[in-house]
Design a protein around this motif. Structure first.
Motif, PDB file in Angstrom:
ATOM      1  N   LEU A 114       0.816  -1.220   0.000  1.00  0.00           N
ATOM      2  CA  LEU A 114       0.000   0.000   0.000  1.00  0.00           C
ATOM      3  C   LEU A 114       0.852   1.273   0.000  1.00  0.00           C
ATOM      4  O   LEU A 114       0.339   2.353  -0.282  1.00  0.00           O
ATOM      5  N   TYR A 118       2.896   1.934  -2.175  1.00  0.00           N
ATOM      6  CA  TYR A 118       3.140   2.254  -3.583  1.00  0.00           C
ATOM      7  C   TYR A 118       2.244   3.392  -4.083  1.00  0.00           C
ATOM      8  O   TYR A 118       2.685   4.264  -4.810  1.00  0.00           O
ATOM      9  N   TRP A 119       0.964   3.365  -3.704  1.00  0.00           N
ATOM     10  CA  TRP A 119       0.006   4.338  -4.229  1.00  0.00           C
ATOM     11  C   TRP A 119      -0.104   5.535  -3.296  1.00  0.00           C
ATOM     12  O   TRP A 119      -0.314   5.376  -2.083  1.00  0.00           O
ATOM     13  N   PRO A 120      -0.022   6.737  -3.848  1.00  0.00           N
ATOM     14  CA  PRO A 120      -0.122   7.943  -3.010  1.00  0.00           C
ATOM     15  C   PRO A 120      -1.393   7.995  -2.170  1.00  0.00           C
ATOM     16  O   PRO A 120      -1.367   8.466  -1.038  1.00  0.00           O
ATOM     17  N   VAL A 121      -2.504   7.489  -2.708  1.00  0.00           N
ATOM     18  CA  VAL A 121      -3.780   7.577  -1.999  1.00  0.00           C
ATOM     19  C   VAL A 121      -3.807   6.695  -0.745  1.00  0.00           C
ATOM     20  O   VAL A 121      -4.537   6.972   0.202  1.00  0.00           O
ATOM     21  N   THR A 122      -3.020   5.630  -0.721  1.00  0.00           N
ATOM     22  CA  THR A 122      -3.004   4.738   0.446  1.00  0.00           C
ATOM     23  C   THR A 122      -1.707   4.864   1.257  1.00  0.00           C
ATOM     24  O   THR A 122      -1.565   4.200   2.286  1.00  0.00           O
ATOM     25  N   ARG A 123      -0.800   5.690   0.792  1.00  0.00           N
ATOM     26  CA  ARG A 123       0.538   5.748   1.398  1.00  0.00           C
ATOM     27  C   ARG A 123       0.509   6.190   2.863  1.00  0.00           C
ATOM     28  O   ARG A 123       1.198   5.596   3.707  1.00  0.00           O
TER      29      ARG A 123
END
Ligand SMILES: [Zn+2]
Length: 105
Positions: free
Chosen positions: A74, A76-81
């Motif tokens: 998680l 990896y993605w800015p929205v879940t970082r």
């Protein structure tokens, strides 16, 4: 000592990470870090719910190694970082508790 370190790592350290790495919106980030503590709701599935000598990491479903691997992905993605960072700080704190428990239990 263990309790002081535990609560420092769960509450104070995330505020420092939020402040120094996300300066412009640190309070929002800190609140998200605090919300990741909801991961401890998986303790409600265990019996007894609290055991001071039990290592949470690798025992509870949301503290399992598979779950931790998902938290790493998680990142990896800015929205879940931000959530992933909060969860991984939580797992690191719980793992440090396990080291203390190994000495005293
Ligand atoms: Zn935990």
């Amino acid at each position: 000592m263990q309790q002081v370190l535990h609560y420092f790592l769960h509450f104070i350290f995330p505020s420092l990470v939020a402040f120094f790495f996300f300066r412009t919106e640190w309070l929002k980030i800190y609140l998200i870090f605090l919300l990741t503590m909801l991961v401890d709701l998986d303790h409600l599935l265990a019996s007894p719910i609290f055991d001071s000598c039990r290592c949470s990491v690798g025992f509870h479903p949301l503290h399992s190694y598979a779950a931790i691997a998902v938290y790493v992905v998680l990142l990896y993605w800015p929205v879940t970082r931000i959530v992933a960072i909060g969860l991984l700080m939580h797992m690191a704190t719980d793992q440090i508790d396990c080291f203390f428990n190994a000495l005293k239990c």
